[in-house]
Design an enzyme around this catalytic site. Sequence first.
Site, PDB file in Angstrom:
ATOM      1  N   TRP A 156       0.802  -1.229   0.000  1.00 22.20           N
ATOM      2  CA  TRP A 156       0.000   0.000   0.000  1.00 22.20           C
ATOM      3  C   TRP A 156       0.834   1.279   0.000  1.00 22.20           C
ATOM      4  CZ3 TRP A 156      -5.027   1.701  -0.451  1.00 22.20           C
ATOM      5  CH2 TRP A 156      -5.989   0.710  -0.694  1.00 22.20           C
TER       6      TRP A 156
ATOM      7  N   ASP B  69       0.359  -8.035  -6.716  1.00 20.14           N
ATOM      8  CA  ASP B  69      -0.542  -7.477  -5.704  1.00 20.14           C
ATOM      9  C   ASP B  69      -0.132  -6.041  -5.386  1.00 20.14           C
ATOM     10  OD1 ASP B  69      -2.513  -7.285  -3.758  1.00 20.14           O
ATOM     11  OD2 ASP B  69      -1.291  -8.234  -2.202  1.00 20.14           O
ATOM     12  N   ILE B  70      -0.124  -5.209  -6.422  1.00 21.05           N
ATOM     13  CA  ILE B  70       0.198  -3.789  -6.244  1.00 21.05           C
ATOM     14  C   ILE B  70      -1.099  -3.048  -5.959  1.00 21.05           C
ATOM     15  CG2 ILE B  70       1.116  -1.722  -7.355  1.00 21.05           C
ATOM     16  CD1 ILE B  70       2.967  -3.514  -8.975  1.00 21.05           C
ATOM     17  N   GLU B  71      -1.170  -2.386  -4.813  1.00 22.58           N
ATOM     18  CA  GLU B  71      -2.418  -1.768  -4.363  1.00 22.58           C
ATOM     19  C   GLU B  71      -2.204  -0.310  -3.973  1.00 22.58           C
ATOM     20  OE1 GLU B  71      -4.639  -4.167  -1.518  1.00 22.58           O
ATOM     21  OE2 GLU B  71      -3.278  -5.837  -1.877  1.00 22.58           O
ATOM     22  N   GLY B  72      -3.308   0.428  -3.903  1.00 20.61           N
ATOM     23  CA  GLY B  72      -3.293   1.771  -3.335  1.00 20.61           C
ATOM     24  C   GLY B  72      -2.923   2.880  -4.287  1.00 20.61           C
TER      25      GLY B  72
END
Length: 538
Positions: free
Chosen positions: A98, A132-135
């Site tokens: 995140w 899983d790259i988020e934000g």
Amino acid sequence: MKIIKIVLGIILLTALLTVTTTSVYTTDRFNMSYLHYGSPKSYINYVNDTEESLDNVSPNYIDINSEGHIETNNIDTDFIKTMHDKGMKVTPFLSNHWNREAGELALADMENVTTEINKIIETYNFDGINVDIEGLNEQSREPFTEFICLLREKLDSNKELSISVAANPYGSSKGWQGMYNYKTLASYADYLMIMAYDESYRGSKPGPVASMSFVENSIKNAIDIGVPSEKIVLGIPFYGRIWNINDMDDSDKDNKILGKGVTAGTIEALVAYYKGSIIYDKESKSMKATFTVNTSDEKKNLYSWGVPVTVGNYEIWYDDDYTIKEKLKLVSKYNLKGTGSWSLGQENKEIWKYYISWLNGNYFSDVSNHWAKKDISTIYEKDWMLGTSSTLFCPDTSLTRAQAAVTLIRALDIDLDSTSSYFVDVPDSYWAKSEIETAYKCNIINGKNKKIFDADSTITREELAKMLYNLLESNIDIQKADNNFKDISPNSWSYEAITALNSAGILKGYDENTFRPRDTVTRAQMACVLNRISIYIE
């Protein structure tokens, strides 16, 4: 009420007791889970607890650091070999945890970053990568898509590429949800793992981690915008979230217990120790626990490393085996690839005794070889009939009058009447009061007399005939017919219903020209009848 459209000429319903043998069940739904908490050496224990239910594990081995570079994190080659020996794939997840700036820096340097990822996969014999790259936000939509395209080009064709994407039940194109071009990403990926959780989150108001509408709408939106259902993996939360309600208005929220994640074991321990209560929230189809911590109470820890609870009134929202099972029904309903879960070690380990069966549409242990297995599973997936527990359906148990009323109200999707009180033997506290009163008001089922319903008595074949006749009379061209049954008198209150439905082919009798009007109806038989007429009442 849903409109009932039934055409007599195309109703070819067979006898109530006809055996169904055709199977519609798959046994190979995909199932993966993330490994994030605990030591690397504990991962093998988490996997062993799953009773061989997993096809793929995704450990936290690869990170994007604050400068946008790739770092590896305690990669355990023994664990990788052990998983491969078990026939399982290992696809570590790539995470920026995140950190928005870190994610943007990695996308800006995608040529080097994707090369480094591919090198790590080859070096450690990983079976692929979960991104899983988020934000990030909508400004990163195109760079992120280019990053995935480039990564797919560099990976060997036999390496798996999956992408964790935000749940997007409302079709937002802004903010975090806006960074994911679902349709294009799906064209490059083996699957999209929809993170259908964190509807409520750290710092938010108390609420479900993943309400049923939130989860289902996230699936529907992905399919509607062009993601093939067989490329969707449904994310299941194995954790709950806890709030100290007394701290909600506190301006200093950083160190408060406001939506912190908790494991299933911690939830159990807290509720038991502080003598709390648990309810099923019907609206969200989630579990909600409440308890109070007083000044004199011992302050139990949320986690092994500390973070004790403080004085106050608490809410915990979470999923148990029943609500997880409800979510797994969506996999069959929308023909999804399977499920992923966050994360191993947080779940109630008992769930692994049933998880893979539920995932593959085998919802009850007592119907696996039953003649009505197909009908029971189909009606259960429609939410028209539920089990007697999370693992049992009791197919050969006689159906009660209350259960029959509930089933038809569910099937017809009728709004409940919560104000009427027609029957003196159905108190306000009775579990099916609203459904019974609604069914009576809609002329679906009558009482034994004007004041008595007799909810817990079993329903007979003639009572079911009368219910179906009441339901279908105005929507089907049922002609009055001669009596074909020697055990039905023209003076009987059920005579018209039985003969009319028999003439229409909806209910039939037995070889010896009997109908057996006073025989009871089993739960399996009710499921069978509902499934046969479902295309006309939906």
